[in-house]
Scaffold this active site. Sequence first.
Site, PDB file in Angstrom:
ATOM      1  N   GLY A 507       0.839  -1.190   0.000  1.00  0.00           N
ATOM      2  CA  GLY A 507       0.000   0.000   0.000  1.00  0.00           C
ATOM      3  C   GLY A 507       0.869   1.232   0.000  1.00  0.00           C
ATOM      4  O   GLY A 507       2.097   1.136  -0.053  1.00  0.00           O
ATOM      5  N   GLY A 508       0.224   2.355   0.083  1.00  0.00           N
ATOM      6  CA  GLY A 508       0.963   3.606   0.008  1.00  0.00           C
ATOM      7  C   GLY A 508       1.913   3.824   1.169  1.00  0.00           C
ATOM      8  O   GLY A 508       2.932   4.481   1.031  1.00  0.00           O
ATOM      9  N   ASP A 623     -10.446   6.911   4.965  1.00  0.00           N
ATOM     10  CA  ASP A 623     -10.296   5.953   3.865  1.00  0.00           C
ATOM     11  C   ASP A 623     -11.044   4.658   4.171  1.00  0.00           C
ATOM     12  O   ASP A 623     -10.501   3.574   4.028  1.00  0.00           O
ATOM     13  CB  ASP A 623      -8.824   5.691   3.569  1.00  0.00           C
ATOM     14  CG  ASP A 623      -8.631   5.006   2.215  1.00  0.00           C
ATOM     15  OD1 ASP A 623      -9.580   5.035   1.404  1.00  0.00           O
ATOM     16  OD2 ASP A 623      -7.553   4.439   1.977  1.00  0.00           O
TER      17      ASP A 623
END
Length: 814
Positions: A507-508, A623
């Site tokens: 993921g980021g 998110d």
Amino acid sequence: MELLCFLVFSICLLFSPSRISSAADTITSSQSLSDGKSLVSSPGGIFELGFFSPGISKSRYLGIWYKNIPTPTVVWVANRQTPINGSTGSLMINSTGNLVLVNNNNQTVWSTNSSKQSQSQRPVLQLLDNGNLVLRDEKDANSEKYLWQSFDYPSDTLLPGMKLGWDLRTGLNRRLTAWKSPDDPSPGDFIWEMELHEYPEPVMWKGSKEYLRSGPWNGVLFSGKPAKALPALNFSFISNEDEVYLTIDMVNKSVLGRMIMNQTTSTPYRQEWIWSEADRNWTIYATFPRDPCDSYGHCGGNGNCDLSSSPICQCLDRFSPRSPENWNLNEFSQGCERRKPLSCKNDGFATYPGLKLPDTTHSWVDKSMNLKECKAKCLSNCSCSAYTNLDVRGGGSGCAIWFDDLVDIKQMPGGDQDIYIKISASELGGKDEKWKIAVIIASASALILGMLLVGYCCILKARGRKYVKGQDIEEQKDEDLELPLFDLTTIEGATNFFSVNNKLGEGGFGPVYKGRLVDGQEIAVKRLSRSSGQGIKEFKNEVILIAKLQHRNLVKLLGCCIQGEEKLLIYEYMPNKSLDYFLFDETRRKLLDWPQRFQIICGIARGLLYLHQDSRLRIIHRDLKASNVLLDRDLNPKISDFGLARTFGGDQTEGNTNRVVGTYGYMAPEYATEGQFSVKSDVFSFGILLLEIISGKKSKGFYHLNHRLNLIGNAWRLWKEGRPLELIDEGFGNSCTLSDVLRCIHVSLLCVQLQPEDRPTMSSVVQMLCSESALPEPKEPGFVPEKDLLNGEFPLINNEPSSNGLTITQLEPR
Ligand SMILES: *[C@@H]1O[C@H](CO)[C@@H](O)[C@H](O)[C@H]1NC(C)=O
Ligand SMILES: *[C@@H]1O[C@H](CO)[C@@H](O)[C@H](O)[C@H]1NC(C)=O
Ligand SMILES: *[C@@H]1O[C@H](CO)[C@@H](O)[C@H](O)[C@H]1NC(C)=O
Ligand SMILES: *[C@@H]1O[C@H](CO)[C@@H](O)[C@H](O)[C@H]1NC(C)=O
Ligand SMILES: *[C@@H]1O[C@H](CO)[C@@H](O)[C@H](O)[C@H]1NC(C)=O
Ligand SMILES: *[C@@H]1O[C@H](CO)[C@@H](O)[C@H](O)[C@H]1NC(C)=O
Ligand SMILES: *[C@@H]1O[C@H](CO)[C@@H](O)[C@H](O)[C@H]1NC(C)=O
Ligand SMILES: *[C@@H]1O[C@H](CO)[C@@H](O)[C@H](O)[C@H]1NC(C)=O
Ligand SMILES: *[C@@H]1O[C@H](CO)[C@@H](O)[C@H](O)[C@H]1NC(C)=O
């Protein structure tokens, strides 16, 4: 799907009631109803009596079913426990006026056996249009004088007009007993019956164990059953010297409905089904239990089950846990006790509004007393613990009192009955006393606050010095960190040196690895990318804050590891990956039936409510999406990545950011276009997630009003056209409760409204999901015209389908 079709088809084949001669509608003592030869039909052609074989069984049973409904729906079975082998059974009235079912050897397998029959000269058997099979004298043809009636011996089904409960004159107890299985109508484990307590109430039993209560009747409804704004089924309750029973009737008499005790589902339900002429199918109208609070005594004595709180078990006001240790471990069975014990001399009452009335096993009632007399009655008996009106209509009348512990209480959203619980007078206090207490509390807290402040300053000073002295983590280890610090070598060992084989996803914030500690515990390790500009100290403070967020619907942070450049977060490992892994997969989605999904919806709502409101931090997730909802072994939902946006997102204080963290398809318009976030932008994402769970379809890309493929646009269109149910995922078939699904669709549309102030807060969402009160009409949802998106320089695009359970909020590359 094929399998399902096959099953439905084969049930139809095997059901095969033999329809040979034309239907008769009366049987006299000179005739008989033989298997394979005839059927009896009710005059209006609604019900039919005959022989059938259920499911894959080959045994023959005498039963009643709906005549014109294609789905075989049996409502009554005569010889539940004594099936006939072969197909030559027949039913007749014998010379003493009894109804007798014999097999091919003329052996009686089932019969009626009251003495009344013999009083009749010419008994005839008739099937009535309400589904009642009655034996009566020919001359009584138009009266309700029955020698015998099937309504007195229910199987698993309560039809409108049937009574569930007691005839006190004869001792007859009419109750519903589930079929063992769809192939076997013999009595199963689950029973729904009227308990003859002083204050009677319907109860569901599992064998000899009390399983659920619907609460006693309060004049309007059973106190544990939420009021429906527009009911289709009308319940009523009769209690007098002769009879104690409940009965149902259809508000629209031309609609077919039935209530059954069904144990073929994973959770046994009392279900209410309604025939939809438009769909030519049965739809579930209501089920019971509805939620975890319905399971009997979930929170122990004097514990209150409240779905909108977390944990859902709370002691009643002025009560505290009997065992605080167990209570904190979510082990509630010991329940709660009064903070100040009763003295029996100097006690008073406190008012508790909106509760499901407690178990009435130890109760006492009087129809003629008023509330004041009721209070006096309760005060006069030391073991009396609470009282209320027996009937809430017309300002209230009658008296019901409870003794000892109050068991199985639930907070009913929209419930408006008060119960008065006995409390030590010292807990209640007069005006003077209250004032005195206030002064004492105020001065005490001022003192404590002062001491804390002094202490805090000292600590700050000490820490500051330490930090300045040497910026080494090792040195800070002696501070009382509430979060375990893991050693890098431990984690390297657990993840096999961050081996590619252990990688769960990327993921980021960096990759995620699966690991196994030496003691066997499985963990998920998030290896944060080095680019995060945050200082080690701030990072650690944030992580400690996140670790303090503990809720059963949040993923638990087990610890962290900071060494050199490495920053690792260690989480509990979730074996069932994430919600999207199930929801958007053709085969796995079938594993999530409606009750399961509803449970997941409620769990996510509670977790989010905790973040927004109950935790000390007021976290905005920013998110929320299906891949950020992880599922544990029992498919309980756990929100992940909470607090990370706070840690890494920057610019929180303004509620406005130019670095947008999030995922297209879930983002509220004001957040996507102006970077404004609030708890209401999370509510928007929750609304989208809700639509995904209901529809099994992914919300993606930009919103466009006319885009039919777009989830939110489609949902709104169907809603406006009055066809919201077309949104439902076919995957959960008839496991769904129509009213619940409708309510969820309604709530989701309220959540995705354009104006943040129109959207409900998470606490109202939780209330709305659990209650049955009327909801406001949603306004048009928030769409984002493409041109308005942050002038194309959206830094964070996180649209990749996640193939793994753990994805991380993407962060702009620095
Ligand atoms: C019917 O068949 C079952 C199983 O084959 C047997 O247990 C039962 O005794 C039979 N009943 C009669 C009445 O023959
Ligand atoms: C009629 O059936 C009942 C119930 O099986 C039985 O008790 C009674 O003896 C029967 N009467 C005759 C005449 O066979
Ligand atoms: C069964 O009883 C009926 C009437 O009593 C009689 O006519 C018939 O022959 C009997 N059948 C057998 C197989 O015993
Ligand atoms: C017949 O009567 C007995 C005793 O009253 C009862 O236990 C039994 O269930 C009755 N049988 C039927 C078929 O009603
Ligand atoms: C429900 O039943 C009660 C009692 O039979 C009746 O008074 C009431 O009017 C009914 N309500 C509806 C909506 O049918
Ligand atoms: C009752 O149900 C029937 C059949 O579904 C329907 O045609 C009728 O309009 C309904 N009546 C009312 C008053 O809703
Ligand atoms: C209080 O009520 C209980 C339960 O009805 C009864 O057994 C007991 O005798 C009562 N005590 C007094 C003092 O009236
Ligand atoms: C009735 O509903 C079930 C489940 O939703 C479905 O499988 C079945 O095909 C439906 N039957 C009809 C006749 O529509
Ligand atoms: C019992 O519940 C299941 C699942 O909702 C349903 O498919 C089945 O038809 C129900 N049984 C009856 C007799 O309605």
